[in-house]
Design a protein around this motif. Structure first.
Motif, PDB file in Angstrom:
ATOM      1  N   HIS A 150       0.848  -1.178   0.000  1.00 54.56           N
ATOM      2  CA  HIS A 150       0.000   0.000   0.000  1.00 54.56           C
ATOM      3  C   HIS A 150       0.893   1.241   0.000  1.00 54.56           C
ATOM      4  CE1 HIS A 150      -3.939  -2.018   0.657  1.00 54.56           C
ATOM      5  NE2 HIS A 150      -3.121  -2.990   1.045  1.00 54.56           N
ATOM      6  N   ASP A 169      -4.601   5.688  -0.635  1.00 54.21           N
ATOM      7  CA  ASP A 169      -5.472   5.491  -1.787  1.00 54.21           C
ATOM      8  C   ASP A 169      -4.930   4.492  -2.806  1.00 54.21           C
ATOM      9  OD1 ASP A 169      -7.341   7.367  -0.836  1.00 54.21           O
ATOM     10  OD2 ASP A 169      -6.184   9.023  -1.690  1.00 54.21           O
ATOM     11  N   PHE A 170      -3.622   4.447  -3.005  1.00 53.20           N
ATOM     12  CA  PHE A 170      -3.035   3.612  -4.054  1.00 53.20           C
ATOM     13  C   PHE A 170      -2.288   2.414  -3.468  1.00 53.20           C
ATOM     14  CE2 PHE A 170      -3.493   7.724  -6.122  1.00 53.20           C
ATOM     15  CZ  PHE A 170      -3.982   7.369  -7.370  1.00 53.20           C
ATOM     16  N   LEU A 187      -2.029  -2.105 -10.455  1.00 59.40           N
ATOM     17  CA  LEU A 187      -2.116  -0.915  -9.613  1.00 59.40           C
ATOM     18  C   LEU A 187      -3.577  -0.712  -9.234  1.00 59.40           C
ATOM     19  CD1 LEU A 187      -0.634   1.547  -8.369  1.00 59.40           C
ATOM     20  CD2 LEU A 187      -1.216   2.803 -10.462  1.00 59.40           C
ATOM     21  N   TYR A 214      -6.669   1.380  -6.883  1.00 58.11           N
ATOM     22  CA  TYR A 214      -7.066   2.664  -6.317  1.00 58.11           C
ATOM     23  C   TYR A 214      -8.278   2.465  -5.409  1.00 58.11           C
ATOM     24  CZ  TYR A 214      -8.740   7.474  -5.946  1.00 58.11           C
ATOM     25  OH  TYR A 214      -9.163   8.683  -5.462  1.00 58.11           O
ATOM     26  N   ASN A 215      -8.134   2.853  -4.157  1.00 54.22           N
ATOM     27  CA  ASN A 215      -9.220   2.730  -3.185  1.00 54.22           C
ATOM     28  C   ASN A 215     -10.154   3.938  -3.290  1.00 54.22           C
ATOM     29  OD1 ASN A 215      -8.295   0.304  -1.881  1.00 54.22           O
ATOM     30  ND2 ASN A 215      -6.678   1.530  -0.949  1.00 54.22           N
ATOM     31  N   LEU A 216     -11.434   3.670  -3.240  1.00 58.57           N
ATOM     32  CA  LEU A 216     -12.420   4.731  -3.252  1.00 58.57           C
ATOM     33  C   LEU A 216     -13.657   4.295  -2.480  1.00 58.57           C
ATOM     34  CD1 LEU A 216     -14.273   4.921  -6.675  1.00 58.57           C
ATOM     35  CD2 LEU A 216     -12.807   3.012  -6.091  1.00 58.57           C
ATOM     36  N   TYR A 273     -12.673  -0.753  -4.459  1.00 59.82           N
ATOM     37  CA  TYR A 273     -11.446  -0.381  -5.170  1.00 59.82           C
ATOM     38  C   TYR A 273     -11.545  -0.767  -6.639  1.00 59.82           C
ATOM     39  CZ  TYR A 273     -10.136  -5.325  -4.801  1.00 59.82           C
ATOM     40  OH  TYR A 273     -10.112  -6.703  -4.885  1.00 59.82           O
TER      41      TYR A 273
END
Length: 224
Positions: A90, A94-95, A135, A137-139, A157
């Motif tokens: 991590h 976020d990424f 890769l 991305y958390n959202l 994600y």
């Protein structure tokens, strides 16, 4: 003579009074100064209990190791069980970067089943393995409230990457993309439910064909 005597008497009396005043006033000033220092000390220096924090007890939880099970649908070769392992780092909140290795076994094609004995692939060639680096991305961080005392964090994600798929004694460049839902049971254990699409091109049937191969999986991850 009498006047001189009176004058000396008055001077001695005045000196005695001044001395008495100085003697009586000095302790009072010291006592007042001590009281002021006590009051100032209570205001500036409150009684605070200090805690000692050990740095090694703080878990950064940047590394993630996991395993998964699911179903992988390969075009023309049916839907098959798939198992694998993941390792992620991590980068920020976020990424994250994720490496994945998976294994599956292909079924016979409809042509093989209908032709009555024609084998396009040997048993060894039906073993499929893949690896990729992606890769993520958390959202949409959220929370699931089970009861008044039980609440668990969740996170949706998106993920995309590239790698290699091997089957039929050949390697196929593969790119993947998908999305998932992560459910945090504790701060170091999570469950993962996700969908991925593995896209590669092969020529097993005599012509180049781009295939979309969907994978649904559930996984368990540990954070370190």
């Amino acid at each position: 003579m009498e006047s001189r005597f009176q004058h000396l008497f008055l001077m001695r009396t005045a000196a005695l009074c001044v001395g008495c005043l100085l003697w009586a006033g000095a302790p009072l000033s010291l006592a007042q100064e001590a009281d002021d220092e006590d009051e100032l000390g209570q205001i500036i220096s409150p009684d605070i209990e200090r805690r000692t924090i050990k740095e090694e007890m703080i878990d950064s939880e940047n590394f993630e190791f996991g395993a998964f099970y699911g179903l992988l649908g390969i075009e023309d070769f049916g839907t098959n069980d798939v198992v694998g392992v993941t390792m992620a780092y991590h980068i920020t909140e976020d990424f994250f970067a994720e490496a994945t290795y998976g294994m599956s076994r292909l079924q016979e094609t409809s042509y093989e089943l209908l032709s009555g004995g024609v084998q396009l692939l040997t048993d060894e060639e039906r073993d499929l393995t893949y690896y990729n680096l992606s890769l993520g991305y958390n959202l949409f961080p959220g929370q699931i409230q089970i009861s008044d005392k039980w609440a668990f964090n969740t996170r949706i994600y998106l993920i995309a990457g590239a790698g290699n798929t091997q089957f039929a004694s050949k390697d196929y460049f593969t790119y993947n993309f998908g999305a998932g839902l992560r459910f945090f049971a504790t701060d170091w254990v999570s469950f993962d439910l996700s969908m991925r699409d593995h896209v590669f091109t092969h020529e097993l049937f005599g012509e180049s064909k781009e295939t979309h191969n969907l994978e649904g999986r559930i996984g368990l991850s540990l954070f370190f």
